[in-house]
Structures are given as structure tokens and as C-alpha cells.
Design a protein around this motif. Structure first.
Motif, PDB file in Angstrom:
ATOM      1  N   TYR A   1       0.841  -1.198   0.000  1.00 23.90           N
ATOM      2  CA  TYR A   1       0.000   0.000   0.000  1.00 23.90           C
ATOM      3  C   TYR A   1       0.878   1.251   0.000  1.00 23.90           C
ATOM      4  N   GLY A   2       1.936   1.186  -0.836  1.00 26.47           N
ATOM      5  CA  GLY A   2       2.697   2.399  -1.142  1.00 26.47           C
ATOM      6  C   GLY A   2       1.953   3.186  -2.213  1.00 26.47           C
ATOM      7  N   TRP A   3       2.629   4.115  -2.872  1.00 20.78           N
ATOM      8  CA  TRP A   3       1.938   4.925  -3.872  1.00 20.78           C
ATOM      9  C   TRP A   3       1.325   4.056  -4.966  1.00 20.78           C
ATOM     10  N   VAL A   4       2.074   3.059  -5.430  1.00 23.48           N
ATOM     11  CA  VAL A   4       1.557   2.204  -6.496  1.00 23.48           C
ATOM     12  C   VAL A   4       0.354   1.401  -6.001  1.00 23.48           C
ATOM     13  N   GLY A   5       0.510   0.763  -4.841  1.00 20.65           N
ATOM     14  CA  GLY A   5      -0.575  -0.062  -4.311  1.00 20.65           C
ATOM     15  C   GLY A   5      -1.834   0.750  -4.048  1.00 20.65           C
ATOM     16  N   ARG A   6      -1.637   1.956  -3.523  1.00 17.30           N
ATOM     17  CA  ARG A   6      -2.783   2.841  -3.301  1.00 17.30           C
ATOM     18  C   ARG A   6      -3.546   3.128  -4.587  1.00 17.30           C
ATOM     19  N   GLY A   7      -2.785   3.446  -5.627  1.00 18.33           N
ATOM     20  CA  GLY A   7      -3.411   3.729  -6.920  1.00 18.33           C
ATOM     21  C   GLY A   7      -4.169   2.519  -7.441  1.00 18.33           C
ATOM     22  N   ILE A   8      -3.560   1.366  -7.322  1.00 14.08           N
ATOM     23  CA  ILE A   8      -4.199   0.155  -7.835  1.00 14.08           C
ATOM     24  C   ILE A   8      -5.449  -0.173  -7.028  1.00 14.08           C
ATOM     25  N   ALA A   9      -5.330  -0.082  -5.705  1.00 17.29           N
ATOM     26  CA  ALA A   9      -6.478  -0.389  -4.843  1.00 17.29           C
ATOM     27  C   ALA A   9      -7.644   0.552  -5.152  1.00 17.29           C
ATOM     28  N   ALA A  10      -7.341   1.842  -5.304  1.00 17.40           N
ATOM     29  CA  ALA A  10      -8.399   2.817  -5.578  1.00 17.40           C
ATOM     30  C   ALA A  10      -9.077   2.537  -6.915  1.00 17.40           C
ATOM     31  N   ARG A  11      -8.285   2.210  -7.919  1.00 13.06           N
ATOM     32  CA  ARG A  11      -8.862   2.021  -9.253  1.00 13.06           C
ATOM     33  C   ARG A  11      -9.671   0.736  -9.339  1.00 13.06           C
ATOM     34  N   PHE A  12      -9.205  -0.341  -8.711  1.00 13.85           N
ATOM     35  CA  PHE A  12      -9.994  -1.586  -8.765  1.00 13.85           C
ATOM     36  C   PHE A  12     -11.287  -1.411  -7.976  1.00 13.85           C
ATOM     37  N   ARG A  13     -11.221  -0.696  -6.855  1.00 16.66           N
ATOM     38  CA  ARG A  13     -12.476  -0.393  -6.151  1.00 16.66           C
ATOM     39  C   ARG A  13     -13.397   0.405  -7.067  1.00 16.66           C
ATOM     40  N   GLY A  14     -12.820   1.343  -7.770  1.00 21.20           N
ATOM     41  CA  GLY A  14     -13.597   2.180  -8.672  1.00 21.20           C
ATOM     42  C   GLY A  14     -14.261   1.381  -9.786  1.00 21.20           C
TER      43      GLY A  14
ATOM     44  N   THR B   1       0.772  -7.648  -7.242  1.00 23.15           N
ATOM     45  CA  THR B   1       1.850  -7.295  -6.322  1.00 23.15           C
ATOM     46  C   THR B   1       2.399  -5.910  -6.635  1.00 23.15           C
ATOM     47  N   ALA B   2       2.700  -5.159  -5.579  1.00 23.80           N
ATOM     48  CA  ALA B   2       3.242  -3.808  -5.751  1.00 23.80           C
ATOM     49  C   ALA B   2       4.047  -3.447  -4.520  1.00 23.80           C
ATOM     50  N   THR B   3       5.033  -4.281  -4.205  1.00 23.27           N
ATOM     51  CA  THR B   3       5.751  -4.106  -2.944  1.00 23.27           C
ATOM     52  C   THR B   3       7.205  -3.702  -3.120  1.00 23.27           C
ATOM     53  N   GLY B   4       7.821  -4.003  -4.255  1.00 17.74           N
ATOM     54  CA  GLY B   4       9.263  -3.824  -4.381  1.00 17.74           C
ATOM     55  C   GLY B   4      10.055  -4.919  -3.712  1.00 17.74           C
ATOM     56  N   ASN B   5       9.400  -6.014  -3.371  1.00 16.88           N
ATOM     57  CA  ASN B   5      10.112  -7.083  -2.681  1.00 16.88           C
ATOM     58  C   ASN B   5       9.971  -8.409  -3.439  1.00 16.88           C
ATOM     59  N   ILE B   6      10.598  -9.425  -2.895  1.00 12.22           N
ATOM     60  CA  ILE B   6      10.749 -10.697  -3.592  1.00 12.22           C
ATOM     61  C   ILE B   6       9.771 -11.735  -3.046  1.00 12.22           C
ATOM     62  N   ASN B   7       9.250 -12.583  -3.925  1.00  9.84           N
ATOM     63  CA  ASN B   7       8.422 -13.719  -3.501  1.00  9.84           C
ATOM     64  C   ASN B   7       7.281 -13.332  -2.567  1.00  9.84           C
TER      65      ASN B   7
END
Lengths: 416, 416, 416, 416
Positions: A216-229, A269-275
Motif C-alpha cells: 500500500y505504497g503509492w503504487v498499491g494505493r493507486g491500484i487499490a483505488a482504481r480496482f475499487r472504482g 503485487t506492488a511491494t518492491g520485494n521478492i516472492n
């Protein structure tokens, strides 16, 4: 100016030009800057080497620099992302472009070495490959560079490491850190283009689906908002408790990936991390679950584990692979786990690159103007530049905003 | 322990106790901290003076400190905000409370002087009036204070000024700057309670109305989101182009106040500045427009100008004044331009104060534990404290989140 | 005209008048109709008996009828809902009002009998108590009535029963069925005022809470949308699969009440049915769960069962009762299970009653104009009246809409 | 069974089969019905002629009928919409398919005549071309048909006209009118696929744009909600005041097209009427405005007027034409004004067709079962069928809902 170029097929120039014109229409800030300073030619005689994805938006940037007087050389920042028709149009227009889609690693290195060999005064980079080349193999060229810019988080991290080691040869402006870049392209650009990529890859109905967004960084926030939309129920997973709490207060369900694994219809996924999605999650998923990555690299979903777990695999739609597990469940992976919005959609809309590349153009100008006066370190974009880009953007959108009155300015000074 | 107290009416204690219990139910983080350390009594014998709004939530904080062993004295941070029944309950419970609603300035000063006179070891403040008293008139007491905390932006600014001048007598923890405070109370707390205040003051239907929100900081964002959630069309005004652009990208209309003045049905200020709604805007407003302030002080709407412009004024509902202009238009001002959510609703819900006051309690603990080891400056709340508060909050909400695996931790280190 | 009246306290008239004026401001459609036909006096000499909640909005309706020339008698439609100050103002203004808050059943019947005894030509009702009186005990009066209107679903059902039995004495216009009534007051009015009622009764933070809404009819839809708009996660329960599917497609979680019982923080019923929240659900609820009813009567929550399950009960806030269960869990019931938006908030905003009562006024006009020509049955509101109300509402909101061109009118005819 | 078929290229069958399997995964209701009645073979020996878009979803329907025992013949309902690879797969599977993309009008008529010539017992149609053929040229065949179904509004209107004239030869079930069809495919299906189509055609950033939606019926509602969900400011135009008011209460701006013309960045028509965007609107539009139609036919935007107004025209992206006006402004038309979601995206997602085609399958079953007992008129889908489809859909989504208790059933009976 016999600059030379190398592209796949010069005859594609007409088609490329049309695409560039479409980008120009949706990059009004950069076009405004271009025309404002066209007469002045502030980059007259300056040599610029750019290492950027060779797209229609990049074309608008490099042609802006050229209209300001620069001699521009362009190498791709990724061997797979070049739009050959845009490259052809740039070549026709006199840009020294060395790029085609599907370069081998050797060809990619050759392109970088070629543009570095033009002895640039200013270097624009996206990922810092060109900067690193100029600090290592081609150090003698690097020593004469006035300054550079960097577009990405990853690149800035590499350059900060050079700075810490005292090895930075020239000042670099971290365009990536401009508010008008990262606050906008991640949230609004990636948010939209991830929905777009999922739709093109699958054509599923989003309304009524449960979409799990990891991060739920900037990318995750954007994705979450748009899919809700679009009518989805969104479940957010996070490792940071403060962000997790924010997601909950924003009305999203928050859960661990282990909990979410069994309820999700789509996972992003939108974390910047692995696995972040690993085999133990995939073991719990529903038959038919769809997986996509919108994070930084293709490491967020453990594709290797998925391959190993599966008894068979086949491509069922362009960009969509079906993996059948031993128990008969099938999981669907978009774009081999690479960035869904680049693979299955068209990446950032031009409007988003407009702000990013206006910052690039202004940073290049600043390097030219303050040649020799900037410290050899990684510089942040100044607030005033960010405000300039935002103000122009508003203006081109037909939006006017308030200004502080003198009384208000004094009140704020007194108060703060 | 004969601490003494002074309240309006001790017989209100029963009613106050019930309110405190209601707050306790909605402050699970602070209650969890309270019970975790109740056995340990980490503040045994410590004298704490607090200058806070005397509300049910403050009661939960000061009773927590007392259960941890502290001797607590409480003065109000505002002469008008005391809940007399809560004060009565605290007095009955042995807190040294000196507060009643509607104190005169002299009485207010007496209360501050009284709690300062108890020679506190630790000082909690909301606005820095008590801190300033201990740095000026009662400097000899201040010199023996171990440390303090500060709840508000305004207070932190005053304390930073003392720090810059080298006059700070003791370390102060700026609780205001905790992420779990300002990111949550402004957006979610003020957002909701502003809607609540407007409804209680006017009972208008929000759906279909045009609501103008001045300012798109955390408060303005919360207000804009909540009014949209109730069916309004929201117009945002801003002076900062980056925030204005964010508002536009979030789907709001963005305009100057001059443009918005003639279309708004309701106007809410949240800028931290003066005369954001001024006479020239009021001259353009529609008959029936409603004005409210949710910013920091009652200066955002130019009430004086409104008074002068009007040919008559009357109170038409509790908290709502009707101003008739020479041309017959009527404007409606909520709560005399003071904070709409405090005047016409009940301020922040307990859930929001839970995080804020958990940070206060942890800051007090830190001062006690690191007595003598903290530098005499304004300290930020540590990230680990913020994460602790957020984690407890999630836990009390029944939400579990992911943890980084070892592999992920290493990957991030390598990458960043 | 010595009509007589009986109210609690005539000296409250000034305060009541101020409230009526506030309502007038927010009922622009009815005020527009009032003034358009004031000169004409289309109800000159007509006797109207109304049985309506005696509120400021009702005052605007009955005073409109009076300005059109009618002689108006008003009894309350509920013994508890009268605003005494409004009744006083109406009495002062010459309306024959017989109402005070807290009437006994005998007094309530007396009031109905009194207004019926004035031998009305036209009868306005809310619940059909007055209509039934005129069809039974006072049948001889009923036989001379020109026609009536009915505001509620319940009333319309009672009148349709009379119609089916062939016993209807006069035509009745079912104002309840006007699109501009039920589509708007349920969704937008009840949606907002339910949030309002929950906030006033509890002051909880809605963001981050899980709110369970039972029923996804117009009322449930409005409530679900508004709580989502305030930051809640909303779970919908339904018995109708089509509505349940709609809720899911609208992005809500859908579950059985048995499933929802253990996850909800707040439960709101809006089904029109009995014991929707029953003891078996309450047994599963979390400590602290809050229950409220926004449906038609106080039967949706099984309050009797809750009373019986509980070991103790106390009032913890105005309108909020705490029930302690044998296992120590506490449940909180708003307003004794009666309509949360009427008990704890102010019911429908005036803007919503504006449309409803404009339909009433137009229906009364129609009855007067078509006296003797309307069939003795329950009539729907005509589409043209609905469109007139909607058009006026838009106009008073400053909104203009398109009209079909001649070409478009012909195209539609051809096509449909 | 040598039924014969005619398709473009039988070798595409493998690819078509993969697409059909993808559709099967997202049509769980129809697949459930298929398998529930596979053993029973309720259509054994029944001849079914279908005139439907030859898509992967249609394939799932016709193969379901075949698994139930029917002999199925398929002609396209549109000469342009056939997916050749799906047709190939159906041919391979023994369906009598006569369809390829790009049929001439003669070929299209031949296909209809061919399937009609198989003397079907039951006829499925989408637009009523096949029904009309069976009522006119091939009336002798029509006289022996047991019954038919119709998928579209347009088709139902044509059939109702036949009914009114007393010329209907067989009963027809208006599948179009099923709640589980029109309430879902218009709102959720077209809403999403219109966003999808605009993105694929233009790749513009929607956040911050002003999107004008003409019409606030089910389609317009879906489009408005989805574009808002992507960050646009949405302006709605309407001719119906009640719908316009609803749009305003839902928080949208409402305006005339004349007003909206000058502020919109994107215009979407969804009215079912002609020339909703006409030359006078195009004259006011901003340079760069984008036009798309999501209504019933390509008549909503006056393309002819646009052609005449323009000094030049060129295709700038696939599906996107640029028109340059004499004053230099350029307008962009998606898909020549035809349905944007069909032309530039993939039409309804399979999940939406799942409900529609489950209704088709159940309607076919009903005709077979009640052969000879259905009146020769246009029948509505029964509530029980709608509920069955909705219930199965919920079940396949993993959602359970409440059932009325006996007590509740009795209460409702008493009350209603």
C-alpha cells in the motif's frame, strides 16, 4: 550534422511520427516549455546523451532538447521496450538514435557505448546503466560531463552509492524524487494502467471480484483505488503497520497474504520485494485465480516455484499463461510476472510522462545554465521546479488556483 | 495523597464516569498499554502536570498515567472545552483536576499556575501554554522538569522557537508529529466530524449540493473525501499547485475561491490561513450559502467583514447564525466561524484520540525511563513508537498483517 | 375563521416560526409552487384535513395549502413526533392544529376525530389512520370526501385492501409511489440521516469499521453507499438473490447474517421484516457491537430477546443502551430499536420532504380540480406530475437539462 | 449427424477451442446448468436454430444445448462480429455453423435462410432478423416452430409489434427483459467495457479529465460510475428530469450538452437517440476532445456532420480518427461512432454473458417442456427463473445469503 543512427526499419518513420504527434497532444507541459524557449535556444551546441525507453513520449523529450539547440544521442534503457516506428521517426528527424526492439545484450552495450562515445556534456539516464558506464569503462569521458539526471528509484540508489564512496564524477539531479513525478506516475499512472493491463490480458468482469493488492505504497494505493472504482472488493496486504492501518481507514479489507490467498480472484503485487506471492500462497488459491505483478521487477511473484508446482502450462490468451497444479486447479499468470502495465497495456499514459519529462527537460536546462557551479552530488529537484511543472499542468488543464494575498503571506510567516 | 481539585459540580461524577467508560471502550490501544504495564507501575512517584482539553478521552489518558503510578495534575488547555461531568469523575478518582467550563482568563491562568506549582517532573501540553509558563514566570520550576510532550502543531512551533533561541529548559517530544497522530486525526477524525458538525448545525441534505473545500492538506483531503462520500459535488481551492493538481487527479473540481464563491452551497475552510473567505467572496455567494471553518483558528472566514456587510443577523438554529446582506441574500455561519467539528459536533471520535494519546503515554514513559539522557531539544516520535501504536491498533481491530521473511529482509537490504 | 386549535404552549410560536423559515429555504420546489398559484387561490374555500408528523416541513405544506385558499386542520400522524414549537407557530398562523408531543392514545384519537369532524373535502394522510377512521367510525363524513392522498407504503397497502374489498369511499392518490418520493427519500434521505443518527448516538469513528447493512432495497442501498463514503467496510445481507447479486457487483461484501454477526462493528437493519437480527446473531457478536434499525418499524431487531439474554442494562449515552450478556460481552442498542434517523437525528432533511410534499400539494390540487371525475380507487401519481416536481427541483438547484429535438422525438417514436 | 457447416478456416479450431475454454471458466452458471442436466438430455432430438454473435460465449451456449441433446444450427446476428476461430471450433465439434467475419449482405441472408431451412423447433435470436424471416419469407417453417427467444431490446420491440398486429406465429420469451440480464449487462458490463474501449483506443490518463456522459439510464449509470472510479470528473446530460435529478443526487454534475460541450475532454453517448452530439456541440468543443458512442447504434454522434465540418481526417491510432476543423481544432472519434466497447474492446466480459445466456438456455428448456402450452405472445422471463440464475451466480461466487424464516414469511404476508 552527420550524427549517424541505427534503427530496425527507417520506412516506419511515418507511422512513428503519427504516434509522436499523439503524444505531443497529451504532453502539453513539455510542449509549452518547448515553445517558450524555442527562440532562445538555451542548449545551443550542447551534446546530450540519453538512455531512455524509446517510446513516443521519449521522442517528445528528445525533440524538445533538440529544438532548444542540443545535439541528442539516444540509446534504449531496456533491450525490449523500443518502439521501432518511433525510433525510425527520430532517426529521420536527425536524432542520433541507436535502438531497436529485441537487441541482444551485446547490441545493447554497443548502443550505450556508442552514445557515450559522442562525448556528451549532459547525460539523461533511466536506471543508471549509462552513468555507471561513464564512471567505469568510459571514465575519461565521464570526467568531462557537466552533469546528469536520473529517472528511476533504482538508478538514484546506485548513484547515491557512488556519491557515498566519493566516486561521483559529476552532479546528478534525481528527477525521480520530484513530487510531480513520483506522487503522480505511481498513483495515477500505474493505478490506471494496471487495471488496463488486467483487462486486456483477461477481459474478466472486475465488478464483484475480490482483488488482492500486495503493498500500500503509492503504487498499491493507486491500484487499490482504481480496482475499487471498477466495482471490486479489494483486500490489501502489507508488512508496514502504519500503511496497513491507512488502508483499513480507507475502507479496504486488510489481511495477511496467507489469509487473502484463499479468497482472491485476482492478485496484484506492488511491494518492491521478492516472492511476495510464494508457493505456499499459490497452494491455497482458488481454481482460476489470476496473478499479476505491478511492482518494480519480475521477482514479486515466485514464478519459478509456480513452474515447479505445475504439471502443465499453456498460453491461453496473449500475455496469459495457464498453469495446472497436481490437484487440477489452474492458476493464470499475466505477462510471465513482468510488469503487467508494460507487458499487457501501454505503460504510463503520455499525460503522466509529461510531468516526468518536463522535470527532465528543466533539469537538463539547469545543468546547462549552472555548468560548473553545481556540487558533485545527487541533487533533489527544487521545490520551485516542481511547482512550475504543477502550475503549467494546471494551466494546460484549464484550471486556475488561488494566490496568497500579502496579508496571508505575512500571517503564515508569523505563524510558522 | 491530598492533591486537591476544583471542579464545577462533584455530583456529576457518575455521569462523567459513564462517559469515560464509553471512551475506554473506543480507546483499546491505550487501554492495552495501560493494562500491560499496570503491574510494573513504571511511573511510580512521578509527578505529571497535564494541560489538555478536559474530555472523556483525556480522562482515559490521565487515569492510565495514574494507574502506572503517577501523581497527575490536570488543567484545561482551553477555558471553554471542559466537560464538567468528566472533571467531576476525575476529581472523585483522585486526579488533581482544576477545570470547569467557562473559566475566565484569570481562572484559566490560576489553573495553569496551580498545576505548575505542584512541581511536575513531566509536563504534557496542548498548545504550549504550560510549557511557556514554565519557561517564563515559573522558570525555577521549569528548570527541574525532566521533560515534556506537545500535542499540537502550534505548540511545537512555539517550542522550536524556544529551542532555536537556546532557551529550552528540558527535552520535549513532539507527539504532534507522530505519523499515527497527524495522518489519522486530520484526515479521518476531522473529515468525519466536519460532516457531522455541518449536519447537526443545519440538517441539510448533502447529496446534490456543491461543497467548496478550501485547502487540500490532510484536513481538506479528509473533508473532501467524506463530503463526496455523502453525495456532494466537491470543489477544492488551493494556493499550492502540487496539492491542487493532486485534488484534480483525485477527481475533484479545482477552482479559485472567486470562481467557487458563486457556485457553492456550503463552504468549508481548512487552510491554516487568514481570510480565506473574504468579503469579496461573500459578495458573490448564492442566497442561502452556508459557511464553516475546520482549519486551525477562527480566522479563516472573515467574520468581521461579514458582520459589517450585513444589515441584520439572527440565530436561526443552535450554532447557526443568519446574516442578511443589503441585497437580501442571506448567508449562514456555523459556530461563529470557530472549529465546526468542535462547536457543532463532538470533536475527534475516541478512536482517533486513542492513537494520539497512546503516543502521549509512550512519550511520557520514555521521558521517565531516559530521564537525564535526552538532549534538551524538540524530539520527533521514533518510528518504532509509531509502529508500535499502529500495530496495537491493528491488533485491537482484529487485523493481522504480513511480516518480512528473512529472504525478503535481505533482498531489501541489498536493493536499498 | 374561528377554527380552534390545541397545542402545548402557544408562546413557542416565535421559535417555531424560525424553524419553519429554515425549512422554507430548503423546500424551494414547494415554495415555488406556493407562489406560482398564490394569486389564483385554487383551493379557495376547500376544507383540508391532514394527519401528518407535525414538523417544520409539514408546516410548509399546510401553509402552502392555506395560501392557496384552503381551510386546513392538522392532527399528528404519530403521538410522539410533534414539534411543539412548530405546532404553536401554526396555531398562531391560523391553522387548526390539534397536536402536542407525547399525546396519550386517547388524546391522539381525539385529535383525529376532531379534524375529521370538520367535514373535510380533502384528506391527507400518513399511515391511513385518518382514512380508516373516515371509512369506519365516521363513515358518514367519509362519504362526502372528494378524495385523499397517502404518504406511506403502509398506508397505501391498507387503502388497497379497502379498494379490493370494494369499500373505498373516495379516490386516493398514492403519493408514496411517486418516483420523486420513494426513489429519493429512501436512498438519499434515509441514507444520510442514518449515518447522522449513528454519529449522534455514538460518536464512533466510522473509518475502518465493519458495518453490516441488512437489506439492499432503496433504504439499504442508501445506507451502504453512505457508510462506504465515510470509510467503512460494508457487508450486505439479503434474502433476495437478485438484490444480493447487485450488492456484490456494487463492490460490497455479501454474507448471511450468521456469517456477518461475528465480524460487524455496527449493524443496521433496513428490510421491512421481523427479527432480522435475532438472539442467535447477538450470541455471536463482538463485544461492543452497536445495533440500529432504519427499517419501517421497531421489529427488525429482536429487542425482547436482547432484554431476556442480558444480565444488566443501562443507558450510557442519550439514545444508547448498553446490554451486558452473561459472558460479559456488551451490545449497544440505539434508540430502543426504533428508527435511528428519527430518534437520534432529525429524520429526513427538508430537501427530501420538499419533493414528497410538493407531490402532496399537487395531488391535493388535482383532487380539487378533478372533483367528482376521479374513479374511487387508489391512483398512482402521474408521470407528468413526477416530471414537474423533478424539473422544478433541478431548476431550483440551478441545473438545466436537455430537451428532445423534434428529430429526436420522431426517432424515439419510430424506434419504440 | 451430417449437419453441414461453413466457416472461414477449419484449421483455426484449436485456437477457438482455447478461447471457448476460457469463456467456460468465466460462465460458471451456464456450465453448472449444463452439467446438472447433461444426464437427462432434456433437448434430445430438438432442433434449435440460433442467430447470435459468433463469439466464445455463444459457443458455450450452443454447446450446452447440444450436450442437452439438441441439434444446433448457428447463423451470425451481425455480418462483422464473427470470431472465425470460434466458428471453426464449433464446426469441428459438430455444430451446424454458417458464419465468417466480413460476410456480404447476401452471404448473411444465405446463412439465415440456411439455418431456417433446417426446420427448427426452437429459435434463438438477437435482433429478431431470424424471427422476422420465419414470419415472412419462410412463414411455412415458422408455423411449425414451437417457440423462440429474443436477446435484445430492439428485437423485443419488433416482436411486440408482430404480437399487436396478431401475426405472431409462436410464443417468444423476451430474455432481454430478465432482471439478471438488463440490470447487469448494461450497468456492469457496458460500464467496464466502455472504459476499456476508451483506454485501448486512446491510452489517455482518465484521472483529472472531464468526461461527459450523455444519458443516465442503466448504461449511462454504469459508465458514469466507472469513469468516476478511474478519477474523472463526470458531467451527465439527460432529457429526463427524474434521471437528471438522480444523477445530481449521486454527486455528478448535470448540465445541458451545450454547456458540457465546452468543458469535456471525453464524450460518451448512451441515450438510444439520434444526434445527441451534433454539429453545434462539436463547434464548441475543446481542441483534442474525444468522442465515443456506447448507446445502441452508431447514430448518437452525428458523424456525417463531423465529416462535413472537417477540412481533413486521418487515422491516428487503430480505432481512432482525427478530424481537423477549419479553425484548427482537432476532434477524435473512436471506432467511427460505433459501439466503443465492441469496436475497441472485447464487448461484454464472459461473466455478464453467463447470466444472459443462462437465461437463454432456461428459456429454451421451458419452450421444450411446455411445448404447445405457451400462449402465442411475447412472454416475460419469470421471476423464479431470474432468481434461479442469480442464486446460481452467487453460489459460483462463493456467496451465501439469508433465507426467510417461517416467522418472517408470515410477517411479510400479513404486512403486504
Amino acid at each position: 550534422m552527420a550524427q549517424g543512427f541505427k534503427v530496425r526499419d527507417p520506412s516506419l518513420a511515418g507511422e512513428g511520427r503519427m504516434q509522436i504527434e499523439w503524444a505531443e497532444r497529451h504532453m502539453p507541459v513539455l510542449m509549452r516549455l518547448r515553445s517558450e524557449m524555442r527562440g532562445e535556444r538555451p542548449l545551443r551546441g550542447v551534446r546530450v546523451a540519453a538512455c531512455l525507453h524509446v517510446t513516443k513520449e521519449t521522442a517528445v523529450l528528445v525533440e524538445t532538447l533538440r529544438e532548444w539547440g542540443a545535439e541528442v544521442y539516444l540509446a534504449p534503457s531496456n533491450p525490449l521496450s523500443t518502439q521501432d516506428e518511433v525510433a525510425a521517426a527520430l532517426a529521420e528527424a536527425g536524432i542520433g538514435v541507436f535502438a531497436w526492439r529485441g537487441m541482444t545484450p551485446e547490441e545493447y552495450n554497443w548502443a550505450l557505448t556508442t552514445v557515450a562515445g559522442r562525448e556528451p556534456d549532459i547525460v539523461i539516464d533511466d536506471g543508471a546503466d549509462l552513468h555507471v558506464l561513464l564512471h567505469e569503462e568510459m571514465r575519461s569521458v565521464g570526467e568531462r560531463v557537466w552533469g546528469g539526471t536520473e529517472e528511476t528509484t533504482t538508478g538514484v540508489i546506485r548513484l547515491r552509492a557512488l556519491e557515498r564512496e566519493g566516486r561521483l564524477l559529476y552532479p546528478v539531479i534525481a528527477v525521480n524524487d520530484a513530487l510531480t513525478k513520483f506522487m503522480f506516475d505511481n498513483r495515477y499512472g500505474t493505478g490506471q494502467s494496471t487495471v488496463d493491463g488486467v483487462l486486456r490480458a483477461t477481459n474478466i468482469l472486475i465488478a464483484g471480484k475480490t482483488v488482492v493488492v500486495a503493498g500500500y505504497g503509492w503504487v498499491g494505493r493507486g491500484i487499490a483505488a482504481r480496482f475499487r472504482g471498477m466495482g471490486a472488493r479489494v483486500v490489501v496486504t502489507e508488512v508496514d503497520p502504519i500503511r496497513a492501518l491507512e488502508a483499513a481507514m480507507d475502507g479496504f479489507s486488510v489481511a495477511t497474504m496467507d489469509e487473502a490467498a484463499s479468497v482472491g480472484d485476482v492478485f496484484i503485487t506492488a511491494t518492491g520485494n521478492i516472492n511476495v506471492i510464494d508457493s505456499r500462497h499459490m497452494e491455497k488459491m482458488k481454481d482460476g485465480a489470476i496473478l499479476a505483478n505491478a511492482g518494480h521487477f519480475n521477482v514479486e511473484i515466485n514464478v519459478k516455484a509456480l513452474e515447479e508446482m505445475s504439471v502443465s502450462k499453456r498460453r491461453v490468451r496473449r500475455y496469459l499463461d495457464e498453469y495446472t497444479l497436481p490437484d487440477g486447479r489452474r492458476l493464470y499468470l499475466i505477462g510471465e510476472g513482468r510488469l503487467v502495465n508494460l507487458v499487457a497495456a501501454e505503460g504510463h499514459p503520455s499525460e503522466v510522462m509529461d510531468m516526468s519529462f518536463s522535470n527532465q527537460a528543466l533539469a537538463v536546462l539547469k545543468i546547462a545554465r549552472e555548468r560548473g557551479r553545481l556540487e558533485k552530488r545527487v541533487h533533489r529537484v527544487e521545490r520551485s521546479q516542481d511547482e512550475k511543472v504543477a502550475s503549467l499542468k494546471l494551466e494546460t488543464m484549464g484550471i486556475r488556483i488561488d494566490r496568497l494575498t500579502e496579508e496571508q503571506r505575512l500571517y503564515l510567516q508569523k505563524w510558522k
